[in-house]
Structures are given as C-alpha cells and as structure tokens.
Motif scaffolding. Sequence first.
Motif, PDB file in Angstrom:
ATOM      1  N   ALA A   1       0.635  -1.095   0.295  1.00 24.50           N
ATOM      2  CA  ALA A   1       0.021  -0.073  -0.088  1.00 24.50           C
ATOM      3  C   ALA A   1       0.582   1.122  -0.082  1.00 24.50           C
ATOM      4  CB  ALA A   1      -0.792  -0.001   1.654  1.00 24.50           C
ATOM      5  N   ARG A   2       2.076   0.955   0.940  1.00 24.91           N
ATOM      6  CA  ARG A   2       2.774   2.526   1.021  1.00 24.91           C
ATOM      7  C   ARG A   2       3.430   2.304  -0.370  1.00 24.91           C
ATOM      8  NH1 ARG A   2       7.508   3.304   1.140  1.00 24.91           N
ATOM      9  NH2 ARG A   2       8.411   1.900   0.891  1.00 24.91           N
ATOM     10  N   CYS A   3       3.992   1.326  -1.226  1.00 28.40           N
ATOM     11  CA  CYS A   3       4.257   1.368  -2.365  1.00 28.40           C
ATOM     12  C   CYS A   3       3.860   1.731  -3.426  1.00 28.40           C
ATOM     13  CB  CYS A   3       5.376   0.031  -2.604  1.00 28.40           C
ATOM     14  SG  CYS A   3       6.964  -0.575  -2.050  1.00 28.40           S
TER      15      CYS A   3
ATOM     16  N   VAL B   1      -4.456   8.487   8.805  1.00 32.02           N
ATOM     17  CA  VAL B   1      -4.643   7.489   8.895  1.00 32.02           C
ATOM     18  C   VAL B   1      -5.529   6.636   8.165  1.00 32.02           C
ATOM     19  CG1 VAL B   1      -5.101   5.475  11.103  1.00 32.02           C
ATOM     20  CG2 VAL B   1      -3.785   8.001  11.083  1.00 32.02           C
ATOM     21  N   ALA B   2      -7.123   7.530   8.132  1.00 29.00           N
ATOM     22  CA  ALA B   2      -8.013   6.993   7.707  1.00 29.00           C
ATOM     23  C   ALA B   2      -7.964   5.976   6.219  1.00 29.00           C
ATOM     24  CB  ALA B   2      -9.597   7.300   8.113  1.00 29.00           C
ATOM     25  N   GLN B   3      -7.147   6.772   5.038  1.00 29.90           N
ATOM     26  CA  GLN B   3      -6.929   6.875   4.136  1.00 29.90           C
ATOM     27  C   GLN B   3      -5.958   5.540   4.134  1.00 29.90           C
ATOM     28  OE1 GLN B   3      -5.941  10.882   3.013  1.00 29.90           O
ATOM     29  NE2 GLN B   3      -7.270  10.911   1.997  1.00 29.90           N
ATOM     30  N   GLN B   4      -5.203   5.804   4.845  1.00 31.44           N
ATOM     31  CA  GLN B   4      -3.778   4.565   4.399  1.00 31.44           C
ATOM     32  C   GLN B   4      -4.467   3.223   5.034  1.00 31.44           C
ATOM     33  OE1 GLN B   4      -0.581   5.686   7.255  1.00 31.44           O
ATOM     34  NE2 GLN B   4       0.208   6.548   5.964  1.00 31.44           N
ATOM     35  N   SER B   5      -5.204   3.440   5.853  1.00 32.51           N
ATOM     36  CA  SER B   5      -5.704   2.171   6.584  1.00 32.51           C
ATOM     37  C   SER B   5      -6.989   1.735   5.504  1.00 32.51           C
ATOM     38  CB  SER B   5      -7.281   2.437   7.506  1.00 32.51           C
ATOM     39  OG  SER B   5      -7.714   1.095   7.865  1.00 32.51           O
TER      40      SER B   5
END
Length: 76
Positions: free
Chosen positions: A22-24, A45-49
């Motif tokens: 996801a980070r990549c 944080v919500a978008q990352q999740s």
Amino acid sequence: MSDAIWRDEWPVHRVILVDETARCLADLQSAATRGQRPRWDVLTVAQQSNLANNIAGIFFAQNQALDNLIGRGLIP
C-alpha cells in the motif's frame, strides 16, 4: 476487506507485505502523477487504512483466483 478479518487472521509477514505494498502504491502513484495523488506519508490514518484494506482485498482475490485455476487444472 475488514481490518478485523485480515489483520487478525493473516500471518504477520503477510500483513507487513500488504502495508508495504500500500505504501509503495501510494508513493508510485504520487510520482507518476507528479504529486497530484498524495504520497503515503501525507495520507491520513484512515486513508492509509483504506488503501491497505483494498490491497488486502486484491491479495485475497488473487489467492482465490489461483485456487480456482488450480482446481480447474489450468495451472499445475
């Protein structure tokens, strides 16, 4: 996919792989759009999740697809 399902049930290395994927993806999309899409470190944080949950769903679907193909004898 729900966080409760995959984060709690999948092996730790697979959870780490989902998060790193996801980070990549976020960073690659940001670079490809010249910053029109946000980098991982500026997502909430919500978008990352949400992004990690989407990646987990893709991993789950890919695993199911592979099982289906093997079951039909299309992949040895």
